[in-house]
Design an enzyme around this catalytic site. Structure first.
Site, PDB file in Angstrom:
ATOM      1  N   THR A  39       4.656  -4.498  -0.277  1.00 26.75           N
ATOM      2  CA  THR A  39       3.998  -4.920   0.960  1.00 26.75           C
ATOM      3  C   THR A  39       4.939  -4.761   2.147  1.00 26.75           C
ATOM      4  O   THR A  39       4.693  -5.339   3.212  1.00 26.75           O
ATOM      5  CB  THR A  39       3.545  -6.389   0.866  1.00 26.75           C
ATOM      6  OG1 THR A  39       4.676  -7.212   0.529  1.00 26.75           O
ATOM      7  CG2 THR A  39       2.452  -6.581  -0.178  1.00 26.75           C
TER       8      THR A  39
ATOM      9  N   HIS B  53      -2.512  -1.385   4.601  1.00 32.12           N
ATOM     10  CA  HIS B  53      -1.512  -2.096   5.412  1.00 32.12           C
ATOM     11  C   HIS B  53      -2.141  -3.291   6.135  1.00 32.12           C
ATOM     12  O   HIS B  53      -1.997  -3.473   7.346  1.00 32.12           O
ATOM     13  CB  HIS B  53      -0.854  -1.141   6.416  1.00 32.12           C
ATOM     14  CG  HIS B  53       0.492  -1.599   6.862  1.00 32.12           C
ATOM     15  ND1 HIS B  53       1.521  -0.729   7.181  1.00 32.12           N
ATOM     16  CD2 HIS B  53       1.022  -2.843   7.059  1.00 32.12           C
ATOM     17  CE1 HIS B  53       2.601  -1.399   7.551  1.00 32.12           C
ATOM     18  NE2 HIS B  53       2.309  -2.692   7.482  1.00 32.12           N
TER      19      HIS B  53
ATOM     20  N   GLU C 124       1.084   6.636   7.136  1.00 32.33           N
ATOM     21  CA  GLU C 124      -0.091   5.819   7.433  1.00 32.33           C
ATOM     22  C   GLU C 124      -0.613   6.119   8.838  1.00 32.33           C
ATOM     23  O   GLU C 124       0.164   6.118   9.784  1.00 32.33           O
ATOM     24  CB  GLU C 124       0.269   4.334   7.331  1.00 32.33           C
ATOM     25  CG  GLU C 124       0.714   3.900   5.948  1.00 32.33           C
ATOM     26  CD  GLU C 124       1.171   2.445   5.930  1.00 32.33           C
ATOM     27  OE1 GLU C 124       1.087   1.760   6.965  1.00 32.33           O
ATOM     28  OE2 GLU C 124       1.626   2.008   4.867  1.00 32.33           O
TER      29      GLU C 124
ATOM     30  N   GLY D  32      14.432 -12.094   2.716  1.00 29.21           N
ATOM     31  CA  GLY D  32      14.318 -12.553   4.096  1.00 29.21           C
ATOM     32  C   GLY D  32      13.239 -13.606   4.206  1.00 29.21           C
ATOM     33  O   GLY D  32      12.941 -14.322   3.239  1.00 29.21           O
ATOM     34  N   ARG D  33      12.612 -13.675   5.353  1.00 29.73           N
ATOM     35  CA  ARG D  33      11.583 -14.690   5.567  1.00 29.73           C
ATOM     36  C   ARG D  33      10.411 -14.507   4.607  1.00 29.73           C
ATOM     37  O   ARG D  33       9.963 -15.443   3.951  1.00 29.73           O
ATOM     38  CB  ARG D  33      11.108 -14.643   7.020  1.00 29.73           C
ATOM     39  CG  ARG D  33      12.185 -15.010   8.040  1.00 29.73           C
ATOM     40  CD  ARG D  33      11.710 -14.669   9.446  1.00 29.73           C
ATOM     41  NE  ARG D  33      12.708 -14.998  10.444  1.00 29.73           N
ATOM     42  CZ  ARG D  33      13.711 -14.188  10.806  1.00 29.73           C
ATOM     43  NH1 ARG D  33      13.837 -13.001  10.218  1.00 29.73           N
ATOM     44  NH2 ARG D  33      14.570 -14.552  11.734  1.00 29.73           N
ATOM     45  N   ILE D  34       9.879 -13.283   4.540  1.00 31.74           N
ATOM     46  CA  ILE D  34       8.726 -13.025   3.685  1.00 31.74           C
ATOM     47  C   ILE D  34       9.130 -13.086   2.219  1.00 31.74           C
ATOM     48  O   ILE D  34       8.413 -13.656   1.383  1.00 31.74           O
ATOM     49  CB  ILE D  34       8.086 -11.671   4.031  1.00 31.74           C
ATOM     50  CG1 ILE D  34       7.522 -11.705   5.451  1.00 31.74           C
ATOM     51  CG2 ILE D  34       6.993 -11.320   3.031  1.00 31.74           C
ATOM     52  CD1 ILE D  34       7.049 -10.357   5.964  1.00 31.74           C
TER      53      ILE D  34
ATOM     54  N   ARG E  28       7.354  -1.459   3.431  1.00 30.96           N
ATOM     55  CA  ARG E  28       7.137  -0.170   4.080  1.00 30.96           C
ATOM     56  C   ARG E  28       7.041   0.909   3.003  1.00 30.96           C
ATOM     57  O   ARG E  28       7.806   0.901   2.030  1.00 30.96           O
ATOM     58  CB  ARG E  28       8.274   0.164   5.046  1.00 30.96           C
ATOM     59  CG  ARG E  28       8.251  -0.622   6.361  1.00 30.96           C
ATOM     60  CD  ARG E  28       7.046  -0.210   7.216  1.00 30.96           C
ATOM     61  NE  ARG E  28       7.069  -0.818   8.535  1.00 30.96           N
ATOM     62  CZ  ARG E  28       6.492  -1.979   8.837  1.00 30.96           C
ATOM     63  NH1 ARG E  28       5.880  -2.673   7.877  1.00 30.96           N
ATOM     64  NH2 ARG E  28       6.531  -2.447  10.080  1.00 30.96           N
TER      65      ARG E  28
END
Length: 336
Positions: free
Chosen positions: A238, A298, A269, A157-159, A240
């Site tokens: 990085t 996170h 978390e 995706g974008r990341i 989930r």
């Protein structure tokens, strides 16, 4: 008609930016929730046409408290804490903010891979304290030249795309697996698509996870998948925490199949007792993890610029969807 947008966490000292973007037809309320939407009084919930949340979960029982609700915006990329089935049953649109922190998270993923692969964490760990290691080279299976490695990306995706471009610039051969991505996206940025996840894992000297947490990705990377990686692979997450089986990761690291790992996310978390044994070993500085593990709370997204983007882009998305009737960043209810 005046529309009411509720920001329940009181994130900002004022709502001037949101008001400017959303316009005069919108009234903005701020709450003071610390941990949960349960803290909101019923009379406030009954006024809200839309909800903007950053840290708050939005479960079905809380959605039921908002009789006028039309839009929920998760002020971040992940939307797994919103009960989208309950929202869809009411015709409520759920949106995220997918285009903030893109550079930051991508850079952080590649940074952790580099730190582990070039021995930065190894020497940092061993040169501290009253009894440092000898002054010189320490052979370690995690240390490799970038150009001889393949960087595998799960979710382009974008990341994931931003990470691919950065890894490619550093000399890695980059491959990815993403069944949702149209043909041609790989050619646009000069990386190689894998037809199956197993095909990608088998060649990923570095595995970097960048897919969202959904019903189909929860537990996606378990012990079987980790054992498909090449010997002495590095695993980076990085995205989930629940996508990766952290207990399986510990097992394959203890056996030496995975050389090192970098985690910005863990399954729960903040962690609560009983915490994962890998996190416990990390906190106890057990010798077998020296130079092999990075765990961060996170924070891969964090820069002042990213925080500004969260606020700005969330307000723009609310304007588009609630005021103008567009589908900007709307998550389809039928998606996983």
């Amino acid at each position: 008609m005046t529309l009411t947008v509720l920001e329940p966490e009181g994130l900002y000292p004022d709502t001037a930016l949101e008001q400017r973007i959303m316009g005069p037809s919108v009234r903005i309320l701020q709450g003071a929730c610390k941990a949960s939407l349960v803290e909101l009084p019923d009379e406030t919930c009954q006024q809200a046409d839309a909800l903007m949340t950053l840290r708050m979960a939005v479960p079905a029982d809380q959605i039921a408290r908002f009789p006028k609700l039309r839009v929920i915006i998760r002020m971040g990329v992940g939307y797994d804490r919103v009960d989208r089935a309950a929202a869809a049953a009411r015709g409520i649109k759920v949106c995220n903010v997918p285009d903030y922190g893109t550079q930051e998270v991508a850079e952080f993923a590649v940074l952790m891979a580099l730190a582990l692969r070039r021995g930065l964490t190894l020497y940092h760990d061993t040169q501290r304290g009253p009894d440092p290691a000898r002054w010189g080279v320490m052979p370690h299976p995690a240390v490799r030249r970038q150009e001889v490695q393949t960087f595998g990306i799960l979710g382009l995706g974008r990341i994931g795309t931003a990470a691919a471009l950065r890894a490619k610039a550093l000399g890695y051969r980059v491959v990815f697996y993403d069944p949702a991505l149209p043909n041609g996206a790989d050619r646009a940025i000069g990386v190689a698509r894998c037809r199956t996840m197993d095909e990608m894992l088998a060649q990923a000297d570095v595995l970097s996870i960048h897919c969202p947490l959904t019903r189909t990705t929860r537990g996606l990377v378990g012990e079987r998948e980790l054992r498909l990686l090449p010997q002495n692979a590095v695993v980076i997450n990085t995205a989930r925490g629940p996508i990766l089986d952290i207990d399986a990761l510990e097992r394959v690291m203890r056996e030496g199949h995975v050389a090192a790992a970098g985690l910005d996310v863990i399954p729960v978390e903040p962690p609560v007792e009983p915490i994962p044994s890998l996190l416990r070993a990390y906190r106890d500085r057990e010798d077998w993890l020296t130079g092999r593990l990075i765990i961060c709370p996170h924070i891969a997204f964090h820069t002042p610029e990213a925080w500004d983007d969260i606020r700005l882009k969330a307000a723009e998305t609310m304007r588009d969807v609630l005021v103008e009737g567009l589908d900007t960043n709307v998550i389809p209810p039928e998606s996983d």
